[in-house]
Design an enzyme around this catalytic site. Sequence first.
Site, mmCIF file in Angstrom:
data_model
loop_
_atom_site.group_PDB
_atom_site.id
_atom_site.type_symbol
_atom_site.label_atom_id
_atom_site.label_comp_id
_atom_site.label_asym_id
_atom_site.label_seq_id
_atom_site.Cartn_x
_atom_site.Cartn_y
_atom_site.Cartn_z
ATOM 1 N N ALA A 180 23.254 18.737 107.415
ATOM 2 C CA ALA A 180 22.936 20.402 108.245
ATOM 3 C C ALA A 180 23.687 21.037 106.873
ATOM 4 O O ALA A 180 23.614 20.761 105.631
ATOM 5 C CB ALA A 180 23.382 20.582 108.597
ATOM 6 N N GLY A 203 22.395 15.707 110.515
ATOM 7 C CA GLY A 203 21.529 16.119 111.759
ATOM 8 C C GLY A 203 19.892 15.576 110.549
ATOM 9 O O GLY A 203 18.553 15.840 112.000
ATOM 10 N N GLU A 253 19.492 12.510 112.672
ATOM 11 C CA GLU A 253 18.720 13.078 114.098
ATOM 12 C C GLU A 253 16.721 13.185 114.127
ATOM 13 O O GLU A 253 16.423 13.126 115.044
ATOM 14 C CB GLU A 253 19.417 14.088 114.671
ATOM 15 C CG GLU A 253 21.698 13.713 114.586
ATOM 16 C CD GLU A 253 21.650 14.510 114.834
ATOM 17 O OE1 GLU A 253 23.030 14.685 115.545
ATOM 18 O OE2 GLU A 253 22.122 15.622 114.833
ATOM 19 N N GLU A 279 29.336 13.025 109.842
ATOM 20 C CA GLU A 279 30.214 14.478 110.475
ATOM 21 C C GLU A 279 31.404 14.036 110.542
ATOM 22 O O GLU A 279 32.654 15.216 110.192
ATOM 23 C CB GLU A 279 29.587 14.583 111.745
ATOM 24 C CG GLU A 279 28.254 15.039 111.565
ATOM 25 C CD GLU A 279 26.919 14.621 111.885
ATOM 26 O OE1 GLU A 279 25.816 15.137 111.892
ATOM 27 O OE2 GLU A 279 26.834 13.434 111.446
#
Length: 258
Positions: free
Chosen positions: A66, A109, A112, A132
């Site tokens: 992210a 992300g 993901e 993370e």
Amino acid sequence: MKTENTIRHWTEGEVGVIQLHRPDVYNALNRQMVDEVVEQLFHYDRDNKIKIMVLTGDERAFAAGADIEEMADDDAVSLELLNQFAQWDRLSYIKKPVIGAVNGFVFGGGFELALNCDLLFASETADFRFPEVNLAVMPGAGGTQRLTKLMGKTKALEYLWTGDSIPPKEALRYGIVNRLIAPELVMEETMKFAHRLAEQPPLSLRLIKEAANKAVDHPLQEGMELERKNFYLLFSSADQKEGMQAFLEKRKPRFTGK
């Protein structure tokens, strides 16, 4: 404030391609990029000329997580008001096959997003990880759930708790990826497979996808009921008649998606 487009997209025959394109930040996912990816996927999903979708990055990174600069000042209330993951939730409603082609960094992300693809073709040097925890947060777009379903709880926790890289061969062994490919051939091999898949009957592909997804999260009997319903439904399609007639006539079928 919206900047220039964060993705590129084009079609090759019956295959729609989306490329993440923020090369200056290794394709880090900001909210605009997620919006653009999801909207383009739905555009292809509604386009009858497109049968298969391919999602990719570049040779350095699929997506390096992210956009931390965008998120650093957020708090629980702002994220709730933003409904941070609403667009991510829409990915489960994509009907057509989505194939991921990944190279380089596949972090957070980005990992993901890759796990939301139906199939994943990866470079032999791809770097899969959920870092993370090192920022005192955790995956929030399904990472803990999808990785655990693929690897099992104890192995998934090892990588989620440490942020360590999952070796590509281990990713292959656990079914995270379908194929490992030399870095320079990832896109070529993915597109070759996508074009092969585009020759299959579209209705069968989408109903098989629906049934397989049901198998992941529901009891066996519920999955069996959906499978049987979809099996019956395909017998009302012109492609079913064409497929079986072509088999009897020993010729290649000509599927129309009807």
